[in-house]
Motif scaffolding. Structure first.
Motif, short mmCIF file in Angstrom:
data_model
loop_
_atom_site.label_atom_id
_atom_site.label_comp_id
_atom_site.label_asym_id
_atom_site.label_seq_id
_atom_site.Cartn_x
_atom_site.Cartn_y
_atom_site.Cartn_z
N ASP A 152 -6.93 -1.42 -6.63
CA ASP A 152 -7.50 -0.18 -6.12
C ASP A 152 -6.47 0.93 -6.22
OD1 ASP A 152 -8.76 1.89 -4.78
OD2 ASP A 152 -9.35 0.68 -3.05
N SER A 199 -7.73 4.13 -6.44
CA SER A 199 -8.70 5.22 -6.34
C SER A 199 -8.16 6.46 -5.65
CB SER A 199 -9.95 4.73 -5.61
OG SER A 199 -9.63 4.32 -4.29
N GLY A 210 -6.63 -10.88 10.86
CA GLY A 210 -5.79 -10.02 11.69
C GLY A 210 -4.61 -9.48 10.93
N GLY A 211 -4.70 -9.55 9.61
CA GLY A 211 -3.60 -9.07 8.79
C GLY A 211 -3.27 -7.63 9.11
N GLU A 212 -2.11 -7.40 9.62
CA GLU A 212 -1.68 -6.09 10.07
C GLU A 212 -0.85 -5.43 8.99
OE1 GLU A 212 0.54 -6.53 13.62
OE2 GLU A 212 1.57 -4.61 13.44
N LEU A 213 -0.99 -4.14 8.84
CA LEU A 213 -0.15 -3.40 7.91
C LEU A 213 1.15 -3.02 8.62
CD1 LEU A 213 -2.78 -3.29 6.26
CD2 LEU A 213 -2.22 -0.92 5.71
N TYR A 261 0.85 -1.20 0.00
CA TYR A 261 0.00 0.00 0.00
C TYR A 261 0.88 1.25 0.00
CZ TYR A 261 -2.94 -3.61 2.16
OH TYR A 261 -3.60 -4.78 2.44
N PHE A 272 -4.97 7.42 1.60
CA PHE A 272 -4.70 6.23 0.80
C PHE A 272 -4.46 6.62 -0.66
CE2 PHE A 272 -5.01 2.00 -0.79
CZ PHE A 272 -5.77 2.07 -1.95
N TYR A 305 0.53 5.33 1.00
CA TYR A 305 -0.25 6.38 1.65
C TYR A 305 0.55 7.68 1.59
CZ TYR A 305 -3.53 3.07 3.82
OH TYR A 305 -4.50 2.11 4.04
N TYR A 323 -3.18 0.45 -3.83
CA TYR A 323 -2.95 -0.85 -3.20
C TYR A 323 -2.59 -1.87 -4.28
CZ TYR A 323 -5.19 -5.42 -2.41
OH TYR A 323 -5.51 -6.75 -2.41
N THR A 330 -4.78 -10.29 2.20
CA THR A 330 -5.71 -9.25 1.81
C THR A 330 -6.92 -9.17 2.72
OG1 THR A 330 -6.85 -10.77 0.33
CG2 THR A 330 -5.08 -9.44 -0.61
N SER A 331 -7.08 -10.11 3.60
CA SER A 331 -8.26 -10.08 4.44
C SER A 331 -7.90 -9.74 5.87
CB SER A 331 -8.99 -11.42 4.42
OG SER A 331 -10.05 -11.40 5.36
N LEU A 332 -8.48 -8.68 6.36
CA LEU A 332 -8.18 -8.27 7.73
C LEU A 332 -8.82 -9.20 8.74
CD1 LEU A 332 -8.31 -4.41 7.45
CD2 LEU A 332 -6.35 -5.83 7.93
N LYS A 333 -9.68 -10.08 8.26
CA LYS A 333 -10.34 -10.99 9.20
C LYS A 333 -9.32 -11.90 9.87
CE LYS A 333 -14.30 -14.07 9.69
NZ LYS A 333 -14.73 -13.29 10.86
N PHE A 392 4.37 -0.64 8.31
CA PHE A 392 4.73 0.58 7.62
C PHE A 392 6.24 0.81 7.60
CE2 PHE A 392 0.88 2.98 6.63
CZ PHE A 392 -0.07 2.27 7.35
#
Lengths: 115, 117
Positions: free
Chosen positions: B56, B58, B103-106, B33, B45, B35, B48, B98-101, B108
């Motif tokens: 994305d 956008s 607990g995927g943490e970004l 990502y 943002f 930012y 991605y 790709t899924s935060l479910k 930086f």
């Protein structure tokens, strides 16, 4: 679409005092919620997160946040702050089914802890 | 390396010049990502990547901004004909999935500070 509002841009507080950093979000779908912290001259790092289950989540350094769905809030609290907590804190949300993992961040709250 | 690496850490350029900012994500992280952090504006943002594709984009503010990712690893953000309003810290992050479910943490990087004179 989602949006996040952090109500305070700066919060000065004395050491050992309690603190609350406020975060409200807007979303038409269910969300995951996060607090990230940026210490001076460092990158952002995850402080705590709410994905599901208990609405009260805690970090390893004494912060906690409570997800309040009815008030669309995720305020961050600590009962007694230390000088080392001085940093900028960012609240963030992600849509529940956003497979991209894109986070929408608030404007940030600068916490300044004074001796 | 152990973390997300960005270069340059600081870049000063003249209005109208092109700049390239580089991000080297954590090994094995498939999502990347970009930012932008401007004073008083929080984190905005931009784009991605999942692998080498960008589902994305956008958040790219204008067609002067572009990004690519090669080999599912390093990414480059290019700003053409820079303007003073492009001055900001550009942050890169990567994550395992790709899924935060899950607990995927970004994670930086420390950012690239761009100053356009």
């Amino acid at each position: 679409a989602q949006s996040v509002t952090q109500l305070d841009s700066q919060v000065p507080v004395f050491e050992e005092a309690p603190v609350e950093l406020r975060c409200n979000y807007s979303s038409s779908v269910s969300v995951y919620l996060f607090w990230y912290v940026q210490y001076p001259n460092q990158g952002l790092q995850l402080l705590l997160k709410y994905l599901s289950g208990s609405t009260l989540v805690e970090s390893i350094n004494g912060f906690e946040a409570e997800f309040n769905k009815s008030q669309t809030s995720f305020h961050l609290r600590k009962p007694s702050v230390h000088i080392s907590d001085t940093a900028e804190y960012f609240c963030a949300v992600s849509a529940l089914y956003n497979q991209g993992g894109k986070l929408i961040f608030g404007q940030g709250t600068e916490l300044s802890v004074k001796p | 390396g152990a973390g997300v690496s960005q270069s340059p850490s600081n870049k000063v350029t003249e209005k109208g010049k092109d700049v390239e900012l580089r991000c080297d994500p954590i090994s094995g992280h498939t999502a990347l990502y970009w930012y932008r952090q401007s004073l008083g504006q929080g984190l905005e943002f931009l784009i991605y990547f999942q692998g080498n594709s960008a589902p994305d984009k956008s958040g790219l503010p204008s067609d002067r901004f572009s990004a690519e990712r090669t080999g599912g690893s390093v990414s480059t953000l290019t700003i053409q004909r820079t303007q003073q309003e492009d001055s900001a810290v550009y942050l890169c992050a990567s994550s395992l999935g790709t899924s935060l479910k899950t607990g995927g943490e970004l994670f930086f990087g420390e950012g690239s500070r761009l100053t356009v004179l």
